[in-house]
Design a protein around this motif. Structure first.
Motif, mmCIF file in Angstrom:
data_model
loop_
_atom_site.group_PDB
_atom_site.id
_atom_site.type_symbol
_atom_site.label_atom_id
_atom_site.label_comp_id
_atom_site.label_asym_id
_atom_site.label_seq_id
_atom_site.Cartn_x
_atom_site.Cartn_y
_atom_site.Cartn_z
ATOM 1 N N GLY A 125 -6.495 -4.600 0.357
ATOM 2 C CA GLY A 125 -5.539 -4.809 -0.497
ATOM 3 C C GLY A 125 -5.534 -3.752 -1.704
ATOM 4 O O GLY A 125 -4.560 -4.015 -2.647
ATOM 5 N N GLN A 126 -6.090 -2.559 -1.565
ATOM 6 C CA GLN A 126 -5.865 -1.576 -2.518
ATOM 7 C C GLN A 126 -4.496 -1.013 -2.629
ATOM 8 O O GLN A 126 -3.647 -1.107 -1.735
ATOM 9 C CB GLN A 126 -6.947 -0.554 -2.295
ATOM 10 C CG GLN A 126 -8.456 -0.922 -2.481
ATOM 11 C CD GLN A 126 -9.169 -1.415 -1.122
ATOM 12 O OE1 GLN A 126 -8.365 -1.873 -0.015
ATOM 13 N NE2 GLN A 126 -10.285 -1.305 -1.132
ATOM 14 N N LYS A 127 -4.431 -0.400 -3.766
ATOM 15 C CA LYS A 127 -2.941 0.071 -3.980
ATOM 16 C C LYS A 127 -2.505 1.554 -3.319
ATOM 17 O O LYS A 127 -1.438 1.620 -2.713
ATOM 18 C CB LYS A 127 -2.367 0.422 -5.301
ATOM 19 C CG LYS A 127 -2.275 -0.719 -6.525
ATOM 20 C CD LYS A 127 -1.652 -0.246 -7.681
ATOM 21 C CE LYS A 127 -1.177 -1.599 -8.435
ATOM 22 N NZ LYS A 127 -0.582 -1.147 -9.774
ATOM 23 N N ILE A 128 -3.464 1.988 -2.967
ATOM 24 C CA ILE A 128 -3.409 3.315 -2.574
ATOM 25 C C ILE A 128 -4.502 3.718 -1.211
ATOM 26 O O ILE A 128 -5.524 3.214 -1.426
ATOM 27 C CB ILE A 128 -3.310 4.445 -3.258
ATOM 28 C CG1 ILE A 128 -4.753 4.850 -4.055
ATOM 29 C CG2 ILE A 128 -2.565 4.519 -4.446
ATOM 30 C CD1 ILE A 128 -5.039 6.035 -4.817
ATOM 31 N N ILE A 129 -4.124 4.615 -0.429
ATOM 32 C CA ILE A 129 -4.777 4.858 0.787
ATOM 33 C C ILE A 129 -4.882 6.540 0.807
ATOM 34 O O ILE A 129 -3.731 7.028 0.970
ATOM 35 C CB ILE A 129 -4.400 4.109 2.179
ATOM 36 C CG1 ILE A 129 -4.503 2.519 2.020
ATOM 37 C CG2 ILE A 129 -5.440 4.588 3.332
ATOM 38 C CD1 ILE A 129 -3.711 1.925 3.196
ATOM 39 N N CYS A 130 -6.176 6.818 0.837
ATOM 40 C CA CYS A 130 -6.068 8.468 0.586
ATOM 41 C C CYS A 130 -6.369 9.078 1.859
ATOM 42 O O CYS A 130 -7.414 8.743 2.756
ATOM 43 C CB CYS A 130 -7.058 8.803 -0.399
ATOM 44 S SG CYS A 130 -6.582 8.031 -2.117
ATOM 45 N N ASP A 131 -5.800 10.266 2.109
ATOM 46 C CA ASP A 131 -6.025 11.367 3.210
ATOM 47 C C ASP A 131 -5.645 12.736 2.541
ATOM 48 O O ASP A 131 -4.656 12.865 2.366
ATOM 49 C CB ASP A 131 -4.946 11.052 4.302
ATOM 50 C CG ASP A 131 -5.168 12.109 5.299
ATOM 51 O OD1 ASP A 131 -6.196 13.052 5.402
ATOM 52 O OD2 ASP A 131 -4.496 12.231 6.482
ATOM 53 N N ALA A 170 0.662 -1.224 -0.091
ATOM 54 C CA ALA A 170 -0.092 -0.033 0.094
ATOM 55 C C ALA A 170 0.696 1.213 -0.048
ATOM 56 O O ALA A 170 1.821 1.285 0.560
ATOM 57 C CB ALA A 170 -0.925 0.054 1.184
ATOM 58 N N THR A 171 0.266 2.224 -0.794
ATOM 59 C CA THR A 171 1.117 3.333 -0.499
ATOM 60 C C THR A 171 0.005 4.425 -0.234
ATOM 61 O O THR A 171 -1.266 4.867 -0.562
ATOM 62 C CB THR A 171 1.530 3.867 -2.188
ATOM 63 O OG1 THR A 171 2.427 3.165 -2.675
ATOM 64 C CG2 THR A 171 2.000 5.477 -2.229
ATOM 65 N N MET A 172 0.515 5.486 0.978
ATOM 66 C CA MET A 172 -0.168 6.552 1.390
ATOM 67 C C MET A 172 -0.165 7.727 0.397
ATOM 68 O O MET A 172 0.788 8.080 0.091
ATOM 69 C CB MET A 172 0.100 6.947 2.904
ATOM 70 C CG MET A 172 -0.796 7.982 3.452
ATOM 71 S SD MET A 172 -2.295 7.465 3.911
ATOM 72 C CE MET A 172 -1.828 6.414 5.258
ATOM 73 N N VAL A 173 -1.455 8.279 0.009
ATOM 74 C CA VAL A 173 -1.635 9.419 -0.881
ATOM 75 C C VAL A 173 -2.317 10.450 -0.115
ATOM 76 O O VAL A 173 -3.267 10.416 0.510
ATOM 77 C CB VAL A 173 -2.471 9.101 -2.243
ATOM 78 C CG1 VAL A 173 -2.524 10.396 -2.924
ATOM 79 C CG2 VAL A 173 -2.020 7.956 -2.864
ATOM 80 N N TYR A 174 -1.203 11.526 -0.034
ATOM 81 C CA TYR A 174 -1.817 12.722 0.615
ATOM 82 C C TYR A 174 -2.044 13.801 -0.229
ATOM 83 O O TYR A 174 -1.211 14.226 -0.972
ATOM 84 C CB TYR A 174 -0.586 13.205 1.834
ATOM 85 C CG TYR A 174 -0.019 12.062 2.760
ATOM 86 C CD1 TYR A 174 -1.004 12.076 3.788
ATOM 87 C CD2 TYR A 174 1.154 11.654 2.731
ATOM 88 C CE1 TYR A 174 -0.772 11.154 4.940
ATOM 89 C CE2 TYR A 174 1.748 10.646 3.546
ATOM 90 C CZ TYR A 174 0.738 10.450 4.789
ATOM 91 O OH TYR A 174 1.011 9.377 5.952
#
Length: 562
Positions: free
Chosen positions: A358-364, A250-254
Motif C-alpha cells: 500500500g505504499q504511495k510510490i513504487i520505484c524503478d 500507487a504511483t510508479m516513479v522512474y
C-alpha cells in the motif's frame, strides 16, 4: 477501411488497394522495400491498414519485379514504378491529392518514377513520404546486388533533385531510425537539407533500426504522422501498454538517469521511506532492453548469469546448493519480467509489486532509461500514474566518471599510473570515433525532448547532481512525489568508483566535444544551473600553454607511464 484488394494494372503490373471510404480525397501510391532483391506489397499491408484506419485516405501498394522472384534488373523495376505512377495519376478524381510513399529501396523507385515522369504527371503529385528511404546511389551511397555506383550513380536522387524546381512546389515527409545500419540516417538529413525549410519535415527516431515504421511501438506513431502530413483526420496513437496495471493509489516513479549522476544515492534515500516500495535491486533494465537495441545486452547478460548459476549446481547432497538455488531463483524471477508478449507489461508490474503493502510510490531507477525515445517514455507512462526524475550532472564530470567506472571494471588490478593512462586513452578514443555530445547517455537535450514529448510536464522533475545531496533538494523531490521527506544523513555518495585526476588537456577536449549539451542545458534552466558547472568552452588552441601539466600532455598524446 476496407480489406486489401489486389487488381491488375497494365499487362503484368498489379497493386494492392486499401481504402478508408469511397472517393477518398487523399491517394497514396506506396513502394515497398527489399533492396530490389526481394519483397512484396504484403510487407506494407499492416502499416497501410493503420494509415487507412480513419477516413479520407486510400493507399495503393505497387508490386514491382525483383531480382530473386523475377530475375529483374533495376531497369525493369524502374519501368514497373513508372507504370504504377502513370496508373495512379489517372485514378485521381477532381480535387484529389496524390502522394508517393517509398520505404527503403521503394523510396528510390518512388523518386525515380517522379523524376522520370512527364510534366503532366508530376503536376498531379502533391508530396513525398519517405521512410528510411534510399536517396543516394552515388559513390558513397547505397549499393547491393541490384544497385552499383558505377552503373547507377547518375540516377542518385540526392544529386538529381539538388536545385530542382519541384522542391519549391512539393512537400516532403521523412522518417528515419537513428540506428539504421542499412541506410544511415545522415543520408536523410542530407536529403532534407535540399529542401526549403517549410517544404520538408524530418521525424527522427534515435533508437530505431531499419524498417522501424512497420513494427511496434513506432508503427502507430508513424502512421498518425503520415495522416497528419497528408491533411487527413488525425488518429492519435493509442497506448500500447495495459493502462491501469498498478495497484490503486500507487504511483510508479522512474529514475531515468543520468548515469553517474546520483541515482543510486537517491534510490537509497527513497528506499528508507515508509511510503516507498522498492524491489531488492535498483536497476531493472526492462524498458531499455525492450526498446533500445544497444541496451539489449542487459537481458543477454542476465541470461548468461542464469546459465552459469545452473551450471554451478552439483548433483547429490550438497549444502552449497542452497545458496546456488537461491541465486538461480532470484535470477529467474528477475528474467520473468521479459516472459510476455510485446506490449504485455503484467510480468514487469507483478515483479515490481512483489511484497507491495500500500505504499504511495513504487520505484524503478534505471539510468539507461535516458536512452529511450518518446515512444518508450509513452509506454512507461501507460502502466498507470507515473512520475519521472532526471538528474543532470556537469557533462564533463559525468562522462569522466563513466569512463573511470568502465576502465575500473575492466581492469581492477591496474596501477594508478596505468589506470589513469587507460582512462585518458578511452576518452581520446571516444572523441575520435564518436560525436560525444550525441552519445545517448550523454545527450541530455535529446532525453529531455523525448521525455517532454511523451509525458506531461508536471510529471517530470529535473534535479542537478551538484545540489542533490542536500535537504532542500530532497525536500523538493519528496514534494514532487507527494511523500514525507526524512532527514538526509550527510552527503554520502554511492558507487563512487576509483578516482583519478582529470588532466587539463582531457578536460579541454571533453568540454569542446560536449559544448552543445552545456548550451542546451543553460538555455533551458538559466541561472538554475549550478555554479560548479563549467562556465565556458575555450578552444584548445587558445588556452594558455601553462594550463597543461607535462604529465597530462604525455597522457593525452599516448606517452603516459605504464
Amino acid at each position: 477501411m476496407t480489406d486489401p484488394v489486389t487488381q491488375k494494372i497494365g499487362q503484368a503490373g498489379e497493386v494492392t488497394m486499401l481504402a478508408s471510404t469511397p472517393n477518398d480525397p487523399v491517394h497514396i501510391l506506396a513502394f515497398h522495400g527489399g533492396g530490389g532483391v526481394a519483397g512484396t506489397p504484403d510487407m506494407m499491408v499492416p502499416f497501410a491498414q493503420r494509415v487507412t484506419a480513419g477516413p479520407g485516405v486510400t493507399m495503393a501498394l505497387a508490386r514491382y519485379r525483383t531480382l530473386n522472384a523475377d530475375q529483374a534488373s533495376f531497369e525493369d523495376m524502374r519501368a514497373d514504378a513508372a507504370q504504377a505512377l502513370d496508373w495512379a495519376q489517372a485514378q485521381i478524381p477532381a480535387g484529389g491529392r496524390l502522394y508517393l510513399l517509398g520505404a527503403s529501396f521503394g523510396g528510390l523507385l518512388a523518386l525515380d518514377a517522379l523524376l522520370e515522369a512527364s510534366a503532366e504527371v508530376q503536376e498531379h503529385v502533391t508530396g513525398l513520404i519517405l521512410l528510411n528511404a534510399v536517396t543516394d546511389t552515388g559513390p558513397d551511397g547505397f549499393a547491393n546486388r541490384v544497385i552499383k555506383p558505377e552503373d547507377h550513380g547518375h540516377l542518385s536522387p540526392i544529386a538529381r533533385l539538388k536545385g530542382h524546381p519541384m522542391l519549391s512546389r512539393l512537400r516532403c515527409f521523412l522518417a528515419h531510425g537513428g540506428q539504421d545500419d542499412v541506410v544511415p540516417i545522415d543520408v536523410s538529413h542530407r536529403f532534407a537539407a535540399l529542401w526549403p525549410k517549410d517544404r520538408c519535415e524530418m521525424m527522427p527516431f534515435p533508437n530505431s533500426s531499419h524498417g522501424f515504421f512497420n513494427r511496434a511501438p513506432h508503427d502507430k506513431t508513424v502512421a498518425a504522422a503520415v495522416r497528419k502530413f497528408v491533411g487527413a483526420t488525425p488518429i492519435e496513437p493509442k497506448r500500447t501498454g495495459s493502462t491501469g496495471l498498478l495497484p490503486k493509489g500507487a504511483t510508479m516513479v522512474y529514475g531515468i538517469g543520468a548515469q553517474k549522476a546520483g541515482t543510486s544515492w537517491l534510490f537509497d534515500y527513497l528506499k528508507q521511506s515508509e511510503e516507498s516500495h522498492t524491489v531488492h535491486i535498483k536497476e531493472l533494465h526492462y524498458f531499455d532492453a525492450l526498446y533500445v537495441k544497444s541496451e539489449q545486452s542487459h537481458l543477454n547478460n542476465r541470461l548468461a548469469q542464469l546459465r552459469r548459476a545452473v551450471d554451478n549446481l552439483t548433483p547429490g547432497m550438497d549444502p552449497a546448493n542452497r545458496k546456488r538455488l537461491r541465486d538461480t531463483q532470484l535470477l529467474a524471477e528477475r528474467l520473468s519480467i521479459h516472459a510476455a508478449a510485446p506490449g504485455d507489461h503484467r510480468p514487469y508490474v507483478e515483479y515490481m509489486t512483489k511484497g507491495y503493502a500500500g505504499q504511495k510510490i513504487i520505484c524503478d531507477f534505471t539510468p539507461s532509461y535516458c536512452t529511450l525515445d518518446a515512444e518508450g517514455f509513452r509506454e512507461m507512462d501507460s502502466l498507470g500514474p507515473a512520475k519521472f526524475i532526471f538528474i543532470l550532472r556537469d557533462p564533463v564530470d559525468r562522462l569522466w566518471s563513466q569512463i573511470r567506472m568502465a576502465i575500473g571494471a575492466q581492469n581492477p588490478t591496474l596501477s594508478d599510473a596505468a589506470y589513469e593512462a587507460k582512462c585518458v586513452a578511452h576518452a581520446q578514443d571516444l572523441r575520435d570515433k564518436r560525436d560525444i555530445a550525441r552519445i545517448p547517455r550523454a545527450d541530455y537535450a535529446r532525453t529531455m525532448e523525448a521525455l517532454e514529448a511523451a509525458v506531461p510536464s508536471d510529471h517530470i522533475h529535473y534535479a542537478f547532481y551538484e545540489d542533490l545531496f542536500s535537504q532542500d533538494s530532497v525536500d523538493e523531490i519528496c514534494a514532487f512525489l507527494d511523500i514525507r521527506p526524512h532527514k538526509v544523513a550527510g552527503d554520502k555518495r554511492v558507487n563512487l568508483g576509483r578516482s583519478t585526476v582529470l588532466p587539463d588537456a582531457v578536460e579541454q577536449m571533453l568540454s569542446e566535444a560536449l559544448a552543445p549539451q552545456y548550451q542546451a542545458v543553460r538555455a533551458r534552466f538559466g541561472d538554475s544551473v549550478p555554479a560548479a558547472w563549467r562556465e565556458s568552452v575555450v578552444p584548445l588552441s587558445k588556452k594558455a600553454p601553462q594550463a597543461f601539466s607535462e604529465k597530462a600532455v604525455r597522457l593525452l598524446t599516448g606517452f603516459g607511464d605504464n
